[in-house]
Design an enzyme around this catalytic site. Structure first.
Site, PDB file in Angstrom:
ATOM      1  N   ASP A 186       0.826  -1.215   0.000  1.00 20.24           N
ATOM      2  CA  ASP A 186       0.000   0.000   0.000  1.00 20.24           C
ATOM      3  C   ASP A 186       0.859   1.263   0.000  1.00 20.24           C
ATOM      4  OD1 ASP A 186      -2.280   1.529   0.068  1.00 20.24           O
ATOM      5  OD2 ASP A 186      -2.647   1.254   2.216  1.00 20.24           O
ATOM      6  N   ARG A 201       0.360   7.690  -2.639  1.00 22.05           N
ATOM      7  CA  ARG A 201       0.916   8.736  -1.765  1.00 22.05           C
ATOM      8  C   ARG A 201       2.406   8.955  -2.031  1.00 22.05           C
ATOM      9  NH1 ARG A 201      -1.419   6.050   3.388  1.00 22.05           N
ATOM     10  NH2 ARG A 201      -1.835   4.463   1.824  1.00 22.05           N
ATOM     11  N   TRP A 202       3.108   7.875  -2.349  1.00 22.67           N
ATOM     12  CA  TRP A 202       4.538   7.989  -2.687  1.00 22.67           C
ATOM     13  C   TRP A 202       4.696   8.920  -3.888  1.00 22.67           C
ATOM     14  CZ3 TRP A 202       7.489   7.014  -7.003  1.00 22.67           C
ATOM     15  CH2 TRP A 202       8.877   6.857  -6.810  1.00 22.67           C
ATOM     16  N   HIS A 230       2.841   3.360  -9.010  1.00 25.86           N
ATOM     17  CA  HIS A 230       2.618   1.933  -9.265  1.00 25.86           C
ATOM     18  C   HIS A 230       3.843   1.303  -9.957  1.00 25.86           C
ATOM     19  CE1 HIS A 230      -1.352   2.218  -7.713  1.00 25.86           C
ATOM     20  NE2 HIS A 230      -1.846   2.926  -8.702  1.00 25.86           N
ATOM     21  N   SER A 239     -10.634  -6.936  -5.365  1.00 24.05           N
ATOM     22  CA  SER A 239     -11.939  -6.954  -6.037  1.00 24.05           C
ATOM     23  C   SER A 239     -12.632  -5.597  -5.881  1.00 24.05           C
ATOM     24  CB  SER A 239     -12.812  -8.093  -5.490  1.00 24.05           C
ATOM     25  OG  SER A 239     -12.747  -8.140  -4.087  1.00 24.05           O
ATOM     26  N   ARG A 246     -11.848   2.329  -8.806  1.00 28.38           N
ATOM     27  CA  ARG A 246     -10.930   3.439  -9.102  1.00 28.38           C
ATOM     28  C   ARG A 246     -11.226   3.987 -10.502  1.00 28.38           C
ATOM     29  NH1 ARG A 246      -5.179   2.575  -6.105  1.00 28.38           N
ATOM     30  NH2 ARG A 246      -6.098   1.892  -4.157  1.00 28.38           N
ATOM     31  N   LEU A 273      10.806 -20.499  -4.593  1.00 25.39           N
ATOM     32  CA  LEU A 273       9.835 -19.607  -3.938  1.00 25.39           C
ATOM     33  C   LEU A 273       8.510 -19.764  -4.668  1.00 25.39           C
ATOM     34  CD1 LEU A 273       9.324 -16.999  -2.031  1.00 25.39           C
ATOM     35  CD2 LEU A 273       9.551 -15.696  -4.144  1.00 25.39           C
ATOM     36  N   ARG A 329       1.772  -4.928   6.151  1.00 23.92           N
ATOM     37  CA  ARG A 329       1.122  -3.873   5.364  1.00 23.92           C
ATOM     38  C   ARG A 329       1.962  -2.605   5.453  1.00 23.92           C
ATOM     39  NH1 ARG A 329      -5.094  -2.298   4.534  1.00 23.92           N
ATOM     40  NH2 ARG A 329      -4.750  -0.590   3.089  1.00 23.92           N
ATOM     41  N   ARG A 336      -5.228  -1.971   8.775  1.00 28.02           N
ATOM     42  CA  ARG A 336      -6.375  -2.851   8.514  1.00 28.02           C
ATOM     43  C   ARG A 336      -5.998  -3.892   7.469  1.00 28.02           C
ATOM     44  NH1 ARG A 336      -7.772   2.299   6.860  1.00 28.02           N
ATOM     45  NH2 ARG A 336      -7.392   2.587   4.641  1.00 28.02           N
ATOM     46  N   GLU A 379       0.455 -13.273  12.376  1.00 24.67           N
ATOM     47  CA  GLU A 379       1.018 -12.113  13.055  1.00 24.67           C
ATOM     48  C   GLU A 379       0.989 -10.954  12.059  1.00 24.67           C
ATOM     49  OE1 GLU A 379       1.997 -11.960  16.261  1.00 24.67           O
ATOM     50  OE2 GLU A 379       1.340 -14.046  16.453  1.00 24.67           O
TER      51      GLU A 379
HETATM   52  C1  FPP Z   1      -1.899   0.344  -3.217  1.00 27.49           C
HETATM   53  O1  FPP Z   1      -1.396   1.629  -3.383  1.00 27.49           O
HETATM   54  C2  FPP Z   1      -1.464  -0.503  -4.275  1.00 27.49           C
HETATM   55  C3  FPP Z   1      -2.279  -1.061  -5.216  1.00 27.49           C
HETATM   56  C4  FPP Z   1      -3.717  -0.838  -5.334  1.00 27.49           C
HETATM   57  C5  FPP Z   1      -1.766  -1.946  -6.210  1.00 27.49           C
HETATM   58  C6  FPP Z   1      -0.492  -2.622  -5.878  1.00 27.49           C
HETATM   59  C7  FPP Z   1       0.214  -2.714  -7.144  1.00 27.49           C
HETATM   60  C8  FPP Z   1       1.527  -2.691  -7.332  1.00 27.49           C
HETATM   61  C9  FPP Z   1       2.549  -2.712  -6.273  1.00 27.49           C
HETATM   62  C10 FPP Z   1       2.055  -2.586  -8.675  1.00 27.49           C
HETATM   63  C11 FPP Z   1       1.403  -3.510  -9.592  1.00 27.49           C
HETATM   64  C12 FPP Z   1       1.964  -4.874  -9.476  1.00 27.49           C
HETATM   65  C13 FPP Z   1       1.529  -5.792 -10.300  1.00 27.49           C
HETATM   66  C14 FPP Z   1       2.169  -7.136 -10.329  1.00 27.49           C
HETATM   67  C15 FPP Z   1       0.407  -5.461 -11.185  1.00 27.49           C
HETATM   68  P1  FPP Z   1      -2.455   2.802  -3.519  1.00 27.49           P
HETATM   69  O2  FPP Z   1      -2.595   3.129  -4.951  1.00 27.49           O
HETATM   70  O3  FPP Z   1      -3.740   2.423  -2.849  1.00 27.49           O
HETATM   71  O4  FPP Z   1      -1.751   3.939  -2.754  1.00 27.49           O
HETATM   72  P2  FPP Z   1      -2.435   5.113  -1.938  1.00 27.49           P
HETATM   73  O5  FPP Z   1      -3.250   4.468  -0.844  1.00 27.49           O
HETATM   74  O6  FPP Z   1      -1.284   5.892  -1.421  1.00 27.49           O
HETATM   75  O7  FPP Z   1      -3.280   5.868  -2.912  1.00 27.49           O
END
Ligand code: FPP
Length: 239
Positions: A12, A16-17, A29, A58, A63, A123, A180, A186, A199
């Site tokens: 997650d 924000r990054w 992403h 899901s 978005r 793995l 997380r 959560r 854990e």
């Molecule tokens: C949450 O960050 C991340 C996601 C919804 C997607 C996770 C996806 C990746 C790490 C890259 C894609 C990887 C593959 C293999 C497709 P967020 O967008 O919710 O961040 P935010 O809460 O800061 O807005």
């Protein structure tokens, strides 16, 4: 306590990054995919056998269309670019989630990744894509109800064990550790059945900043935890 065999991660904080750097969400992403690559390399070196990552939930369909399409594109790119290296490094790919809701080309790529790598052992990388814990449980309940209705299964044969063996995660052990990133506290519909006794480690860093050191720290944190599974610690059991 030993290293967990199975670590599951809620990746997650990509958005924000990116925002903190004045960049579009897609850049976050993309950086998230790079952090995923590094984590897949680090996990077996640190003794982890199963790594599950929450790549698309899901609920992520809600978005904006452009972001959904970016995430689909990134998954395709990841499989196309990285599959050969994953295979070479002995990574077995498994996909969990509702495949029926995915475009045929994505389903084909995921199927190809699973078949090519099925015999690998270094793995197991479990990609949760179009995945929701409640959706998985409902699909499983429906599957078992249909088996009972057909007369293929007695209703009292539905047990915690047979239920688990019908989930998307069949034959994958439950995660001992769920991590997380991004400071949110959560589970967000992730592995609801499987994480019953996991854990939990919550890290403040955003996913693109997650590194091998964060994983190693989380494993050390896990090693200091006392897991009781509803029972008592050995020292508290009256002799
Ligand atoms: C949450 O960050 C991340 C996601 C919804 C997607 C996770 C996806 C990746 C790490 C890259 C894609 C990887 C593959 C293999 C497709 P967020 O967008 O919710 O961040 P935010 O809460 O800061 O807005």
């Amino acid at each position: 306590m030993a290293t967990p065999a199975h670590v599951a991660i809620i990746m997650d904080g990509n958005g924000r990054w990116a925002k903190a750097r004045g960049l579009p969400r897609l850049a976050g992403h993309r950086a998230g995919v790079e952090a995923l690559r590094q984590t897949v390399r680090a996990a077996p070196e640190l003794g982890v056998s199963y790594l599950t990552v929450y790549a698309f939930s899901s609920e992520n369909w809600s978005r904006p269309k452009s972001e959904v399409s970016d995430l689909m594109g990134l998954l395709k790119l990841f499989i196309r670019r990285d599959l050969a290296e994953l295979h070479q490094n002995g990574v077995r790919v498994r996909v969990i989630g509702n495949k029926e809701g995915l475009q045929p080309d994505i389903r084909g790529l995921l199927q190809e990744a699973e078949s090519l790598t099925a015999g690998n052992e270094a793995l197991t990388l479990v990609i949760a894509f179009n995945y929701g814990g409640r959706d998985e449980i409902v699909r499983t309940a429906r599957k078992l109800a249909e088996a009972v209705a057909r007369g293929d299964m007695a209703s009292d044969a539905i047990t915690a064990e047979s239920f688990a063996a019908s989930l998307d995660t069949k034959s994958i052990p439950d995660p001992e550790l769920v991590i997380r990133t991004s400071g949110e506290l959560r589970l967000s519909n992730f592995l609801l059945w499987q994480a019953a006794y996991s854990e939990l480690v919550f890290l403040p860093c955003y996913w693109p900043d997650f590194s091998r050191e964060h994983l190693a720290d989380a494993l050390r944190d896990f090693a200091g935890r006392e897991r009781r599974f509803g029972g008592l610690a050995a020292r508290d059991v009256a002799l």
